[in-house]
Design a protein around this motif. Structure first.
Motif, PDB file in Angstrom:
ATOM      1  N   PRO A 245      59.463  -1.882  69.792  1.00 21.66           N
ATOM      2  CA  PRO A 245      59.185  -2.009  68.098  1.00 21.66           C
ATOM      3  C   PRO A 245      59.493  -0.920  67.773  1.00 21.66           C
ATOM      4  O   PRO A 245      58.977   0.157  68.636  1.00 21.66           O
ATOM      5  N   ALA A 246      59.911   0.353  66.694  1.00 19.88           N
ATOM      6  CA  ALA A 246      59.066   1.599  66.668  1.00 19.88           C
ATOM      7  C   ALA A 246      58.086   2.582  67.314  1.00 19.88           C
ATOM      8  O   ALA A 246      56.839   1.307  67.199  1.00 19.88           O
ATOM      9  N   GLY A 247      58.391   3.140  67.596  1.00 18.77           N
ATOM     10  CA  GLY A 247      56.946   3.478  68.606  1.00 18.77           C
ATOM     11  C   GLY A 247      55.600   4.193  67.710  1.00 18.77           C
ATOM     12  O   GLY A 247      54.767   3.875  68.198  1.00 18.77           O
ATOM     13  N   ASP A 248      55.945   4.456  66.305  1.00 20.13           N
ATOM     14  CA  ASP A 248      54.870   4.595  65.755  1.00 20.13           C
ATOM     15  C   ASP A 248      54.408   3.736  65.260  1.00 20.13           C
ATOM     16  O   ASP A 248      52.985   3.427  65.294  1.00 20.13           O
ATOM     17  N   PHE A 249      54.971   1.972  64.965  1.00 15.18           N
ATOM     18  CA  PHE A 249      54.323   1.195  65.139  1.00 15.18           C
ATOM     19  C   PHE A 249      53.571   0.784  66.043  1.00 15.18           C
ATOM     20  O   PHE A 249      52.163   0.239  66.273  1.00 15.18           O
ATOM     21  N   VAL A 250      54.223   0.815  67.557  1.00 11.04           N
ATOM     22  CA  VAL A 250      53.626   0.015  68.176  1.00 11.04           C
ATOM     23  C   VAL A 250      52.116   0.567  68.825  1.00 11.04           C
ATOM     24  O   VAL A 250      50.490   0.481  68.857  1.00 11.04           O
ATOM     25  N   ALA A 251      52.179   2.311  68.764  1.00  7.56           N
ATOM     26  CA  ALA A 251      50.817   2.786  69.064  1.00  7.56           C
ATOM     27  C   ALA A 251      49.953   2.770  67.821  1.00  7.56           C
ATOM     28  O   ALA A 251      48.538   2.588  68.213  1.00  7.56           O
ATOM     29  N   GLY A 252      50.227   2.401  66.434  1.00  3.43           N
ATOM     30  CA  GLY A 252      49.490   2.287  65.860  1.00  3.43           C
ATOM     31  C   GLY A 252      48.648   1.228  65.410  1.00  3.43           C
ATOM     32  O   GLY A 252      47.397   0.879  65.660  1.00  3.43           O
ATOM     33  N   ALA A 253      49.804  -0.152  66.400  1.00  6.72           N
ATOM     34  CA  ALA A 253      49.000  -1.295  66.338  1.00  6.72           C
ATOM     35  C   ALA A 253      47.917  -0.966  67.738  1.00  6.72           C
ATOM     36  O   ALA A 253      46.886  -1.493  67.916  1.00  6.72           O
ATOM     37  N   LEU A 254      47.937  -0.692  68.340  1.00 12.44           N
ATOM     38  CA  LEU A 254      47.283  -0.289  69.815  1.00 12.44           C
ATOM     39  C   LEU A 254      45.989   0.490  69.747  1.00 12.44           C
ATOM     40  O   LEU A 254      45.031   0.167  70.171  1.00 12.44           O
ATOM     41  N   ASP A 255      46.564   1.086  68.790  1.00 11.49           N
ATOM     42  CA  ASP A 255      44.807   1.971  68.447  1.00 11.49           C
ATOM     43  C   ASP A 255      44.166   1.169  67.639  1.00 11.49           C
ATOM     44  O   ASP A 255      42.875   1.126  67.758  1.00 11.49           O
ATOM     45  N   GLU A 256      44.929   0.311  66.814  1.00  5.06           N
ATOM     46  CA  GLU A 256      43.973  -0.418  65.991  1.00  5.06           C
ATOM     47  C   GLU A 256      43.637  -1.560  66.652  1.00  5.06           C
ATOM     48  O   GLU A 256      42.891  -1.946  66.451  1.00  5.06           O
ATOM     49  N   SER A 257      44.340  -1.565  67.926  1.00  6.16           N
ATOM     50  CA  SER A 257      43.383  -3.231  68.224  1.00  6.16           C
ATOM     51  C   SER A 257      42.927  -2.340  69.138  1.00  6.16           C
ATOM     52  O   SER A 257      41.381  -3.536  69.563  1.00  6.16           O
ATOM     53  N   LEU A 258      42.638  -1.252  69.877  1.00  9.20           N
ATOM     54  CA  LEU A 258      40.991  -1.121  70.869  1.00  9.20           C
ATOM     55  C   LEU A 258      40.021  -0.474  69.459  1.00  9.20           C
ATOM     56  O   LEU A 258      39.260  -0.718  70.182  1.00  9.20           O
ATOM     57  N   GLU A 259      40.336  -0.187  68.710  1.00  9.57           N
ATOM     58  CA  GLU A 259      39.737  -0.014  67.609  1.00  9.57           C
ATOM     59  C   GLU A 259      38.556  -1.247  67.048  1.00  9.57           C
ATOM     60  O   GLU A 259      36.993  -1.414  67.093  1.00  9.57           O
ATOM     61  N   ARG A 260      39.125  -2.692  67.469  1.00 10.30           N
ATOM     62  CA  ARG A 260      38.639  -3.530  66.890  1.00 10.30           C
ATOM     63  C   ARG A 260      37.767  -4.048  68.399  1.00 10.30           C
ATOM     64  O   ARG A 260      36.734  -5.064  68.301  1.00 10.30           O
ATOM     65  N   LEU A 261      38.609  -4.329  68.798  1.00 11.09           N
ATOM     66  CA  LEU A 261      37.606  -4.153  70.253  1.00 11.09           C
ATOM     67  C   LEU A 261      36.256  -3.373  70.571  1.00 11.09           C
ATOM     68  O   LEU A 261      35.489  -4.194  71.062  1.00 11.09           O
ATOM     69  N   ALA A 262      36.607  -2.075  70.434  1.00  7.67           N
ATOM     70  CA  ALA A 262      35.068  -1.933  70.101  1.00  7.67           C
ATOM     71  C   ALA A 262      34.076  -2.038  69.316  1.00  7.67           C
ATOM     72  O   ALA A 262      32.751  -2.235  70.015  1.00  7.67           O
ATOM     73  N   HIS A 263      34.229  -2.496  68.391  1.00  4.28           N
ATOM     74  CA  HIS A 263      33.617  -2.742  67.160  1.00  4.28           C
ATOM     75  C   HIS A 263      33.543  -4.236  67.902  1.00  4.28           C
ATOM     76  O   HIS A 263      32.129  -4.036  67.535  1.00  4.28           O
ATOM     77  N   ARG A 264      34.326  -4.989  68.326  1.00  4.48           N
ATOM     78  CA  ARG A 264      33.277  -5.993  68.365  1.00  4.48           C
ATOM     79  C   ARG A 264      32.848  -6.483  70.079  1.00  4.48           C
ATOM     80  O   ARG A 264      31.552  -6.948  70.084  1.00  4.48           O
ATOM     81  N   VAL A 265      32.572  -4.800  70.788  1.00  5.32           N
ATOM     82  CA  VAL A 265      31.947  -5.103  72.019  1.00  5.32           C
ATOM     83  C   VAL A 265      30.393  -4.283  71.594  1.00  5.32           C
ATOM     84  O   VAL A 265      29.314  -4.589  71.922  1.00  5.32           O
ATOM     85  N   SER A 266      30.214  -3.140  70.756  1.00  6.33           N
ATOM     86  CA  SER A 266      29.567  -3.097  70.282  1.00  6.33           C
ATOM     87  C   SER A 266      28.641  -3.854  69.146  1.00  6.33           C
ATOM     88  O   SER A 266      27.597  -3.450  68.394  1.00  6.33           O
ATOM     89  N   GLY A 267      28.889  -4.425  68.142  1.00  2.00           N
ATOM     90  CA  GLY A 267      28.923  -5.557  66.961  1.00  2.00           C
ATOM     91  C   GLY A 267      27.662  -6.389  67.005  1.00  2.00           C
ATOM     92  O   GLY A 267      27.448  -7.346  67.676  1.00  2.00           O
TER      93      GLY A 267
END
Length: 130
Positions: free
Chosen positions: A108-130
């Motif tokens: 996949p395009a590098g920008d797409f992968v980077a965005g998906a990884l950042d979003e996933s880590l953000e969702r994980l952080a929210h899940r852990v703290s939520g």
């Protein structure tokens, strides 16, 4: 081969972050939104990708003593990845996700992968703290 890696600090102890990240019944809560994991006989899983509308046979292994999760395709060597949690102190951790794509035609395009990884880590952080 193409490789991508992203990290994020999460305000929680490493073991708590790892337990939430590796809960196989809740992986869909933090993985990219178009991926869905169905457990089979461990370490086997099936990954459904909405964009392609197809299932992919995969493997998912966790090493609790190392706070590490690894995955990859079962039938071919198209991709593999890992998640590593490292404790910073009693109340914060660094989480790193790494992806390797071995078939250059399907990277996949590098920008797409980077965005998906950042979003996933953000969702994980929210899940852990939520």
């Amino acid at each position: 081969m193409s490789e991508f890696e992203r990290s994020r600090r999460i305000a929680a102890p490493a073991d708590q972050v790892f337990e939430r990240a590796c809960d196989i019944d809740e992986l869909d809560d933090w993985l990219p939104r178009d991926l869905h994991v169905r457990p089979e006989e461990p370490p086997a899983v099936t990954v459904h990708e909405d964009a392609k509308g197809q299932d992919e046979r995969a493997l998912l292994r966790t090493e609790r003593d190392q706070l590490r999760m690894e995955w990859g395709t079962r039938d071919d060597d198209r991709y593999a990845g890992w998640l590593q949690v490292a404790g910073i102190d009693d109340s914060s951790s660094d989480v790193t996700v790494h992806l390797s794509f071995f078939d250059e035609e399907h990277v996949p395009a590098g920008d797409f992968v980077a965005g998906a990884l950042d979003e996933s880590l953000e969702r994980l952080a929210h899940r852990v703290s939520g």
